[in-house]
Scaffold this active site. Structure first.
Site, PDB file in Angstrom:
ATOM      1  CD  GLU A   1      20.001  32.566  55.488  1.00 40.24           C
ATOM      2  OE1 GLU A   1      20.720  31.842  54.800  1.00 40.24           O
ATOM      3  OE2 GLU A   1      19.848  33.785  55.300  1.00 40.24           O
TER       4      GLU A   1
ATOM      5  CB  CYS B   1      18.016  37.476  55.015  1.00 41.72           C
ATOM      6  SG  CYS B   1      19.739  36.987  55.047  1.00 41.72           S
TER       7      CYS B   1
ATOM      8  CG  HIS C   1      18.477  42.074  55.136  1.00 37.89           C
ATOM      9  ND1 HIS C   1      18.606  41.290  56.251  1.00 37.89           N
ATOM     10  CD2 HIS C   1      19.375  41.595  54.237  1.00 37.89           C
ATOM     11  CE1 HIS C   1      19.533  40.367  56.028  1.00 37.89           C
ATOM     12  NE2 HIS C   1      20.015  40.536  54.811  1.00 37.89           N
TER      13      HIS C   1
END
Ligand SMILES: CC(C)(COP(=O)(O)OP(=O)(O)OC[C@H]1O[C@@H](n2cnc3c(N)ncnc32)[C@H](O)[C@@H]1OP(=O)(O)O)[C@@H](O)C(=O)NCCC(=O)NCCS
Length: 474
Positions: A105, A138, A267
């Site tokens: 990203e 993400c 995450h």
């Protein structure tokens, strides 16, 4: 029908048998990570930022934060480094790779992919190599893995006897403008070789569950700024809501819950959110069990208090501090046994965005190696905006260069972390300032020394008038 009957029986052995009979052996066969050589101590950042003692180390659960000097390194150079190192360390012939996907990203160009930079690492004749960048906050690393897996499954159907290989490279440089969010920055990249057969980390997408929504929790609307616009507390809410949705769907599809997994990975923008995530899974299981789940060993929770907590509406449950505290305490042992081992890198590097979940996997393989044989891992991926998925990985030890034992040897994370250089908070702050100033700058030579870079690292030489970047490898 058969799947439903098994679900109703509630028998853990039957559930395990059903899902294992459904698995292919495709998945991750080799893993390599790369992280910048400089870091700053979160403890020193607390003092520098004049926030209360413990806010970043206990409040966010972070120890150190890696950072990059963009005079020499950027997302493309870091991805080239980790990709080249993966090929060398596992003696992979790049001509054997037939798919190359990237997740990021923090691209360096709005059109030209990071994947195209990786083409300079493979022999110039090897151009029949599909795959480009996957971009969505993400989530890009997970999207890249899913793409690679779908490709490998397709290849397996065309020619079941042939082993095909794909590579996924993902990672980012994470930086925030707002002081409150800065300690949740970081940097790091991961490269993974995926094999259509006999992988040691078998990616099982048969029971995968996803959740997608349109929200503005974290986004990058200003092309002239390297920073995201972030609504931090709202992004936490979006993350936890997505976790609930994915877990509820995943449980329905797989007939499994947290109890069926040896390790659970999330995450990790910062560690405290992961602790809360694990507590949230236990809370979901408690809602289903209408009481403390059977896999929680000891519980002093008063029955009427528990009943009251479980009657709170889902919407209100996210801001209910009593729910957070009670299920945080109930899940402490489970966190220590199923999650803590996955956090070596995330606590040391900080948020690596698309690589965050996969530095968790690398940390676990580094800590456990062959001991992971026959272990099942639950994976949760989240990208703001938003996209989220939950799926499982089943570990099966192999022999030779693609074994868990060899991955552990290659990763060698404790040693590599120790070789880094600690920077003062002043150096960190002035580097971030310089990075912002030179963002979008062209027609410049890099001048920062490269002594601190490890052998095998790609670094930036110059950016010409047309913004074309030239790199060298140390
Ligand atoms: C996460 C974020 C919102 C926190 O910023 P903040 O508002 O300044 O921080 P808070 O005041 O909420 O403090 C964070 C935690 O530290 C705790 N804390 C504060 N001071 C403390 C101290 N001196 N000692 C120990 N803990 C402390 C707070 O109680 C809070 O804990 P809780 O989350 O359990 O309530 C911010 O870092 C951010 O925006 N990060 C980027 C976005 C992100 O990572 N989103 C995640 C989804 S992808």
């Amino acid at each position: 029908m058969f799947q439903q009957a098994i679900r109703r029986s509630g028998c853990a052995i039957s559930r395990r048998w059903y899902s294992s009979s459904n698995k292919s052996s495709a998945g991750i066969a080799a893993l390599e990570v790369y992280f910048p050589q400089k870091y700053v101590e979160q403890k020193e950042l607390e003092a520098f930022d004049k926030v209360g003692d413990g806010k970043y180390t206990k409040g966010l659960g972070q120890t150190r934060m890696a950072f990059v000097d963009t005079d020499r390194e950027d997302t493309a150079s870091m991805c080239m480094t980790v990709f080249h190192n993966l090929l060398e360390k596992y003696q992979i012939d790049p001509k054997e790779i037939s798919r190359l996907e990237v997740g990021t990203e923090t691209p360096i160009d709005k059109s030209k992919s990071i994947k195209s930079y990786l083409m300079s690492v493979v022999p110039s004749a090897h151009t029949d190599l599909e795959g480009i960048d996957n971009i969505h906050a993400c989530y890009g690393g997970t999207a890249a893995i899913f793409n690679a897996m779908y490709y490998l499954e397709h290849q397996r159907q065309i020619n079941p006897n042939e082993t095909k290989y794909a590579v996924v490279v993902c990672g980012d440089i994470s930086n925030y403008k707002e002081a409150a969010a800065r300690p949740s920055g970081g940097a790091g990249v991961v490269a993974m070789l995926l094999s259509s057969k006999d992988a040691a980390l078998r990616v099982n997408l048969a029971t995968k569950a996803s959740h997608f929504e349109h929200v503005y929790d974290f986004f990058k609307p200003d092309p002239a700024s390297p920073f995201p616009v972030v609504d931090g507390h709202y992004s936490n809410l979006c993350y936890l809501r997505s976790l609930d949705k994915c877990y509820q769907r995943f449980k329905k599809q797989s007939g499994k819950n947290l109890q069926d997994y040896d390790y659970s990975m999330f995450h990790s923008p910062y560690n405290k959110l992961v602790q809360k995530s694990l507590a949230r899974l236990v809370y979901n299981d408690a809602l289903d069990a209408k009481g403390v789940p059977s896999y929680i060993n000891s519980s002093n929770v008063d029955a009427s208090k528990l009943e009251q907590l479980l009657s709170v509406s889902q919407e209100n449950s996210y801001s209910d501090k009593e729910i957070e505290k009670t299920f945080g305490a109930l899940s402490t042992d489970v966190y220590n046994s199923k999650v803590e081992q996955t956090h070596l890198l995330s606590k040391e590097l900080g948020n690596c965005y698309t690589a965050s979940l996969y530095i968790g996997l690398a940390s676990l393989v580094n800590n456990q190696g062959s001991n992971l044989n026959d272990k099942d891992l639950l994976m949760f991926s989240y990208g703001s905006g938003l996209a989220a998925s939950m799926y499982e990985i089943n570990a099966k030890e192999n022999e030779g260069r693609f074994s868990l034992q060899n991955m552990q040897k290659v990763l060698n994370l404790q040693n590599r972390l120790q070789q880094r250089t600690k920077a003062s908070v002043d150096e960190y702050a002035s580097t971030v300032d310089s990075n912002v100033k030179r963002y979008l700058e062209n027609n410049r030579q890099s001048t920062t020394g490269v002594d601190h870079l490890q052998k095998g690292t790609y670094y930036l030489k110059d950016i010409d008038q047309m913004w074309r970047r030239k790199y060298e490898r140390k």
